[in-house]
Write an enzyme that holds these catalytic residues in place. Structure first.
Site, PDB file in Angstrom:
ATOM      1  N   ASP A  41     -24.429 -13.608  24.802  1.00 46.98           N
ATOM      2  CA  ASP A  41     -24.400 -12.167  24.540  1.00 46.98           C
ATOM      3  C   ASP A  41     -22.996 -11.764  24.099  1.00 46.98           C
ATOM      4  OD1 ASP A  41     -24.642  -9.355  24.655  1.00 46.98           O
ATOM      5  OD2 ASP A  41     -26.151  -9.505  26.224  1.00 46.98           O
ATOM      6  N   ASP A  42     -22.873 -11.292  22.877  1.00 47.09           N
ATOM      7  CA  ASP A  42     -21.588 -10.794  22.349  1.00 47.09           C
ATOM      8  C   ASP A  42     -20.562 -11.895  22.121  1.00 47.09           C
ATOM      9  OD1 ASP A  42     -22.670  -8.288  22.562  1.00 47.09           O
ATOM     10  OD2 ASP A  42     -21.192  -7.491  23.949  1.00 47.09           O
ATOM     11  N   CYS A  77     -26.935  -5.645  20.293  1.00 45.98           N
ATOM     12  CA  CYS A  77     -27.846  -6.608  20.896  1.00 45.98           C
ATOM     13  C   CYS A  77     -29.323  -6.347  20.618  1.00 45.98           C
ATOM     14  CB  CYS A  77     -27.592  -6.709  22.397  1.00 45.98           C
ATOM     15  SG  CYS A  77     -27.775  -5.174  23.320  1.00 45.98           S
ATOM     16  N   ASP A 303     -26.285 -13.209  20.162  1.00 44.08           N
ATOM     17  CA  ASP A 303     -27.038 -12.093  19.580  1.00 44.08           C
ATOM     18  C   ASP A 303     -26.196 -11.274  18.611  1.00 44.08           C
ATOM     19  OD1 ASP A 303     -25.427 -10.921  21.502  1.00 44.08           O
ATOM     20  OD2 ASP A 303     -27.037  -9.822  22.500  1.00 44.08           O
ATOM     21  N   ASN A 304     -24.889 -11.252  18.785  1.00 41.19           N
ATOM     22  CA  ASN A 304     -23.976 -10.613  17.824  1.00 41.19           C
ATOM     23  C   ASN A 304     -22.563 -11.089  18.137  1.00 41.19           C
ATOM     24  OD1 ASN A 304     -24.881  -8.060  19.875  1.00 41.19           O
ATOM     25  ND2 ASN A 304     -22.671  -8.469  19.767  1.00 41.19           N
TER      26      ASN A 304
END
Length: 410
Positions: A41-42, A77, A303-304
């Protein structure tokens, strides 16, 4: 018993013992491939965070192909995840922010893969607002086994809540969330390996996302502070600093105290990723022990992306800058070249079409994406550009009350 009879009996036993192994080999040849999908995540790529995760590099990247120009189409996200799991751009999913409704429960990847004969599993973060009050309204469809993180505890490193299958939620206060998800992921992988059916196991740890106190999440007092590492990782990377440039002229120059805090923030992200690195090592080891490693595609991504100080901006995402849209994407598995770097442009909306192609399934007409150029005979269409979309309000991350303070662990 005569010697000739003993020899004949020995030969018969040898043949009978060889047959099951031969049948196993034939079954593996005919069986569709498995998938192990790990998504952080991130996680940034431009800040080089993957250089600090040796297991991920040695067990996935170096054993397979690195797609060096892989992008998300929305640097946030939930829109990014919905696009990933449907193969569609945000303007076609109508998911443009972190608030529901998501609108895909009957028509998305795990349902499609189950219909194609796969067992599907998921643990970790699914979407924002998947919460203590909404987890069963309705339950997410398409999974043989699941263990989801739930709001308001999703981003709390030491006070997470998970919800397994259709059981009541369970809180893990005092336990480090990446260690909790490691055990859950290993359990789901064991379930997958017990079946003769091919499997897709998705693991989505929250690291290195910012930490959020569940008691303040969604309120004006909510602070997205730096992530929290496990105690065994708190001493790592002392003195490591970010690299980058600042050229956005309408933002104020950052003073040294801001720079020092953002370097601390970066080091905390690297430390938080160590648990993910250990998670990957344990999952790959379990696959090796099972004998399924050679029939399994293993994918690692985020996700990003994320920025910390580049362009004079405080920590965050949502911009169209490469820091926020370029993410790691490594894949290993049957027929994947080892140690290769692929420079062609690819995006998250290409992933479900890629999984379909690798599983030998016909592509859906509603896909916006196209398979990654992995197989020689592929339906892939080379990208020359990436469509990046975002509607919404950017949220600043970081606890700026800590600026100017000392951080002993650093």
């Amino acid at each position: 018993m005569k010697l000739s009879s003993i020899v004949a009996l020995s030969g018969l036993l040898a043949v009978s013992e060889a047959l099951p192994q031969q049948q196993i080999l034939q079954r593996n040849v005919a069986k569709k491939p498995n998938f192990l999908f790990i998504m952080t995540d991130d996680q940034d790529l431009q800040l080089n965070s993957t250089a600090y995760t040796p297991h991920i590099l040695s067990l996935i990247k170096e054993k397979g192909t690195d797609f060096a120009n892989h992008f998300v189409t929305t640097a946030l996200c939930c829109p990014s995840r919905v696009s990933l799991w449907t193969g569609r751009q945000a303007h076609n999913t109508n998911v443009t922010d972190v608030r529901p409704p998501w609108g895909f429960n009957d028509n998305w990847f795990p349902v499609w893969f189950q219909d194609a004969g796969y067992n599907t599993y998921y643990t970790g973060k699914l979407m924002n607002a998947h919460s203590l009050s909404t987890y069963n309204k309705p339950f997410p469809k398409g999974f043989n086994g699941s263990d989801f993180l739930l709001d308001p505890h999703t981003y709390s490193y030491y006070n997470s809540t998970y919800q397994r299958n259709r059981e009541p939620p369970k809180n893990y206060a005092g336990h480090y969330t990446t260690d909790v998800i490691t055990e859950k992921a290993l359990g789901l992988l064991d379930e997958a390996l017990e079946s003769d059916r091919p499997f897709f196991v998705a693991v989505s740890p929250v690291a290195p996302h910012s930490n959020i106190d569940p008691n303040t999440m969604g309120t004006a007092a909510s602070i997205m502070s730096e992530p929290i590492p496990a105690p065994r990782h708190r001493h790592l990377f002392q003195g490591v600093k970010r690299t980058g440039v600042s050229w956005v002229s309408n933002l104020a120059l950052q003073n040294q105290t801001v720079i020092d805090y953002e370097d601390h923030y970066y080091r905390q992200r690297l430390r938080a990723l160590q648990g993910v690195d250990e998670l990957v090592e344990k999952l790959v080891s379990r696959l090796e022990e099972s004998g399924e490693i050679d029939n399994t595609y293993i994918i690692y991504t985020s996700d990003n992306g994320f920025h910390i100080g580049q362009h004079r901006m405080p920590p965050g995402k949502t911009t169209g800058f490469e820091e926020d849209i370029r993410v790691p994407f490594f894949i290993r598995g049957p027929g994947i070249p080892e140690g290769k770097t692929e420079d062609s442009v690819s995006t998250h909306i290409d992933l479900v079409p890629t999984f379909f192609e690798l599983a030998g399934l016909p592509l859906r007409d509603d896909f916006d994406g196209t398979p990654l150029p992995i197989k020689r005979q592929s339906a892939s269409i080379s990208h020359e550009h990436v469509t990046v979309e975002f509607w919404g309000t950017a949220v600043l991350e970081g606890d700026f009350s800590k600026i100017g303070k000392a951080f002993p662990a650093d």
